[in-house]
Design an enzyme around this catalytic site. Structure first.
Site, short mmCIF file in Angstrom:
data_model
loop_
_atom_site.label_atom_id
_atom_site.label_comp_id
_atom_site.label_asym_id
_atom_site.label_seq_id
_atom_site.Cartn_x
_atom_site.Cartn_y
_atom_site.Cartn_z
N GLN A 106 1.01 -1.20 -0.09
CA GLN A 106 -0.34 -0.39 0.24
C GLN A 106 0.83 1.27 -0.07
O GLN A 106 2.67 1.71 0.92
CB GLN A 106 -1.13 -0.18 1.40
CG GLN A 106 -1.87 1.22 1.22
CD GLN A 106 -2.47 1.05 2.55
OE1 GLN A 106 -2.20 1.63 3.36
NE2 GLN A 106 -4.02 1.13 2.22
N TYR A 123 -6.75 11.01 4.21
CA TYR A 123 -5.59 10.89 3.86
C TYR A 123 -5.21 12.09 2.40
O TYR A 123 -5.85 12.31 1.92
CB TYR A 123 -4.83 8.99 3.56
CG TYR A 123 -4.35 8.38 4.64
CD1 TYR A 123 -3.00 8.50 4.92
CD2 TYR A 123 -4.94 8.41 5.41
CE1 TYR A 123 -2.88 7.06 5.87
CE2 TYR A 123 -4.81 6.91 6.48
CZ TYR A 123 -3.75 6.89 6.52
OH TYR A 123 -3.36 5.79 8.36
N ARG A 134 -9.59 -7.71 10.07
CA ARG A 134 -10.29 -8.62 11.78
C ARG A 134 -10.14 -9.56 11.01
O ARG A 134 -9.37 -10.20 12.21
CB ARG A 134 -11.03 -7.55 11.70
CG ARG A 134 -10.68 -5.72 12.34
CD ARG A 134 -11.84 -5.10 12.92
NE ARG A 134 -13.18 -5.17 11.99
CZ ARG A 134 -13.64 -4.33 11.94
NH1 ARG A 134 -14.58 -4.02 13.09
NH2 ARG A 134 -14.47 -4.31 10.42
#
Length: 402
Positions: free
Chosen positions: A106, A176, A352
């Protein structure tokens, strides 16, 4: 859905084509900040963090978060693309490939999400504003900054090729830097990078184009795109669908991973489930600790959890695009994975659930009724201060292999 067998036309556990890459299955380990690089270089702990889900069966794992520039880090010690990090990156990719999985990096720039006092650089943003989360003013990015960071993304992609990555995922989400340019709530500029949606999307499109021009089809190129910011006046579905159409028409990306929420204003909008306020307060210094204790519930809001909770919004993109799409959010069992495939998605991304059980995909191969043990307590969000992990999981030194 195959009307004769009652099964999906595409099996999520079958190989999937992603640009020039073929994954052994369609389950991707989503980027979850690891907190395992205190000196800013790859560690054995980071390699093991990604090796486990690779050995556990995922088609690809995503390394987060690899900053494209020193001022693009969210905090000190974060990975960035330098000569010093290259040998470790190669060790990491070799370890993942040895387990039969692909690996993506990423790449992005934190922008207004960065904590200036920790990284030693101003937090860049479209416009000047005070950020409560980082306790600093953001600095308006100049056109020279935009050009520099665009090229930095291209350089990061080149380094990803050189160090053995199979894909890069450009971070266009969560407010971001590039996501903040997309958001009318954050972007108040009057130049060619502000105002109309076409102008606000210019940075994203130029960056994607630069990355594509830099690496061609040597690796797969994804973008993690906000569907919406989850705040009034922010980036919303109708605008995001148009940006997705532009990226598709530009031919600059091989797939989109659809996300939501704002690290500046509403982070729990992405995660759903419990908001671990007490745990966050416990690890924070004053005065941040007091702020979380007094007003944290207004920032870390709780949203009800359900499997595949981003699916309904993501379907609106699926109906408008032919580009491959990755469904994120509540990917915890074969049933929701099959529903994604039936809805026209080519891949799913789990975060998760794979922290709770890195072997989840192998377990699904053995028994399709396997359910994730993740209870969405979200205490893993706090754990990254000492290395991201599921607080409920007893570490197992031997990873199940097929």
């Amino acid at each position: 859905m195959n009307t004769r067998t009652g099964k999906p036309e595409i099996d999520v556990l079958s190989p999937g084509k992603l640009g020039p890459l073929t994954l052994r299955n369609r389950v991707i380990k989503a980027a979850t900040f690891e907190g395992l690089t205190p000196q800013g270089v790859v560690t054995d702990q980071l390699i093991e963090f990604h090796r486990q889900p690779a050995a556990g069966g995922v088609g690809m794992t995503t390394v987060a978060y690899c900053a494209v520039a020193p001022d693009g880090r969210t905090a000190a010690g974060q990975l960035q693309w330098t000569d010093e990090t290259a040998p470790g990156m190669r060790r990491l990719t070799d370890a993942i490939h040895a387990e039969g999985a692909a690996v993506s990096a990423q790449i992005g720039h934190a922008g207004p999400v960065a904590a200036s006092k920790h990284i030693g650089y101003p937090a860049l943003a479209p416009s000047r504003a005070f950020r409560v989360t980082t306790q600093n003013f953001s600095k308006p990015a100049t056109v020279a900054d935009i050009t520099r960071i665009t090229e930095a993304h291209a350089n990061a992609a080149r380094r990803a090729v050189e160090t053995g990555f199979d894909a890069v995922e450009m971070h266009f989400g969560h407010n971001y830097l590039i996501s903040s340019f997309l958001s009318p709530k954050v972007n108040k500029r009057k130049d060619n990078y502000g105002g109309s949606l076409e102008n606000r999307a210019r940075f994203a499109r130029e960056t994607a184009r630069a990355v594509r021009d830099a690496v061609g089809d040597k690796i797969a190129i994804l973008a993690k795109l906000n569907m919406d910011d989850g705040v009034p006046g922010g980036f919303w579905l109708d605008e995001s669908i148009q940006v997705a159409k532009w990226l598709e028409a530009d031919g600059s990306v091989d797939a989109l991973e659809l996300t939501a929420g704002s690290s500046l204003f509403n982070p729990m909008y992405l995660f759903k489930g419990d908001a671990p306020l007490r745990e966050f307060a416990a690890v924070m210094p004053q005065p941040t600790k007091l702020g979380i204790q007094t007003v944290g519930k207004h920032f870390l809001k709780e949203y009800p959890y359900k499997d595949g909770y981003l699916l309904d919004d993501a379907k609106q993109f699926r109906s408008q695009l032919t580009l491959p799409l990755v469904l994120l959010g509540g990917i915890t069992n074969k049933k929701i994975m099959d529903e994604a495939m039936n809805s026209g998605f080519q891949f799913v991304a789990a975060g998760r659930a794979l922290l709770r059980d890195p072997d989840m995909v192998n377990h699904l191969i053995e028994d399709a009724t396997t359910e994730s043990l993740c209870n969405h307590c979200n205490k893993c969000m706090v754990a990254f201060y000492g290395g991201t992990h599921c607080v409920l999981r007893v570490p197992n030194p031997t990873v199940h292999k097929r």
